[in-house]
Design a protein around this motif. Structure first.
Motif, PDB file in Angstrom:
ATOM      1  N   ASP A 296       3.254  23.221 -30.334  1.00 13.28           N
ATOM      2  CA  ASP A 296       2.402  24.347 -30.721  1.00 13.28           C
ATOM      3  C   ASP A 296       2.740  24.988 -32.057  1.00 13.28           C
TER       4      ASP A 296
ATOM      5  N   THR B 222      -3.126  24.819 -35.026  1.00 17.91           N
ATOM      6  CA  THR B 222      -4.530  25.068 -34.706  1.00 17.91           C
ATOM      7  C   THR B 222      -5.398  24.185 -35.598  1.00 17.91           C
TER       8      THR B 222
ATOM      9  N   ILE C 189      -8.889  21.189 -30.009  1.00 21.75           N
ATOM     10  CA  ILE C 189      -7.559  21.114 -30.646  1.00 21.75           C
ATOM     11  C   ILE C 189      -6.801  19.900 -30.126  1.00 21.75           C
TER      12      ILE C 189
ATOM     13  N   ASP D 210      -8.953  28.606 -33.725  1.00 23.19           N
ATOM     14  CA  ASP D 210      -7.670  29.313 -33.744  1.00 23.19           C
ATOM     15  C   ASP D 210      -6.902  29.176 -32.429  1.00 23.19           C
ATOM     16  N   LEU D 211      -7.402  28.371 -31.506  1.00 20.22           N
ATOM     17  CA  LEU D 211      -6.679  28.131 -30.258  1.00 20.22           C
ATOM     18  C   LEU D 211      -5.518  27.184 -30.539  1.00 20.22           C
ATOM     19  N   PRO D 212      -4.299  27.545 -30.135  1.00 20.76           N
ATOM     20  CA  PRO D 212      -3.146  26.683 -30.436  1.00 20.76           C
ATOM     21  C   PRO D 212      -3.077  25.455 -29.539  1.00 20.76           C
TER      22      PRO D 212
END
Length: 196
Positions: A49, A58, A127, A90-92
């Protein structure tokens, strides 16, 4: 998994990804029997992450690193910005292992995502697909979904389904780049007119 593994050693040997070293290795959540059964069609990919800088992994940060111009370097993203203000970029990337299919299911071609979901298909996140694409390119020298798009679990702010992939346009019209698109759902604002 043979040459179908992107693990800690493969990621560490690939400085261009600039990923933070993994301190605690998550257990592989798949049985040996599952891995043997799926090894011909799937890649086992270790997700992390964070980049070394501490920034989250991201889509936005991958896009910053790899750009959108294949004339400068490849792999890169396809040159578009419609999704720059969408939440899903922007979601990891979650830490952990994922099995990701290398090719689309032949019986899923040209079938709407709603029908596929109704049949029990489970779409990966955008992602996860994006990370797997770049990690696999750099670590294994493989191009995932080079001529195909894959449906993702994510949607945009209108609820339109995200799909990614198709790095190379076989017709030679568009430049190379990892594509991120949305499947526009029919809404009342779509209609027909006549022309004479």
């Amino acid at each position: 998994m043979g040459g179908r593994l992107v693990g800690a050693e493969e990621l560490a040997a690939c400085p261009i990804l600039d990923l933070q070293a993994i301190r605690e290795f998550p257990p592989i959540p798949f049985s040996e029997q599952e891995l043997k059964r799926l090894k011909e069609d799937y890649l086992l990919v270790l997700g992390t992450d964070r980049f070394r800088s501490g920034e989250p992994v991201t889509i936005r940060n991958l896009k910053k690193r790899f750009g959108m111009d294949p004339d400068k370097s490849e792999p890169c993203f396809y040159n578009q910005d419609w999704y720059d203000h969408e939440a899903f970029i922007d979601l990891p990337m979650p830490c952990g292992w994922q099995l990701i299919r290398e090719r689309v299911f032949e019986d899923s071609r040209a079938v709407s995502p709603e029908i596929l979901l109704g049949q029990g298909r489970q779409f990966p996140s955008a992602i996860s697909c994006t990370y797997a694409f770049f990690a696999t390119w750099f670590c294994l020298g493989k191009r995932l979904w080079e001529h195909d798009f894959v449906w993702c679990a994510d949607t945009d702010h209108n609820g339109d389904r995200i799909y990614v992939g198709k790095y190379h346009d076989i017709d030679g019209v568009n430049k190379n780049g990892f594509s991120i698109h949305r499947h526009l759902a029919l809404r009342p604002c779509y209609g027909a007119i006549n022309s004479y």
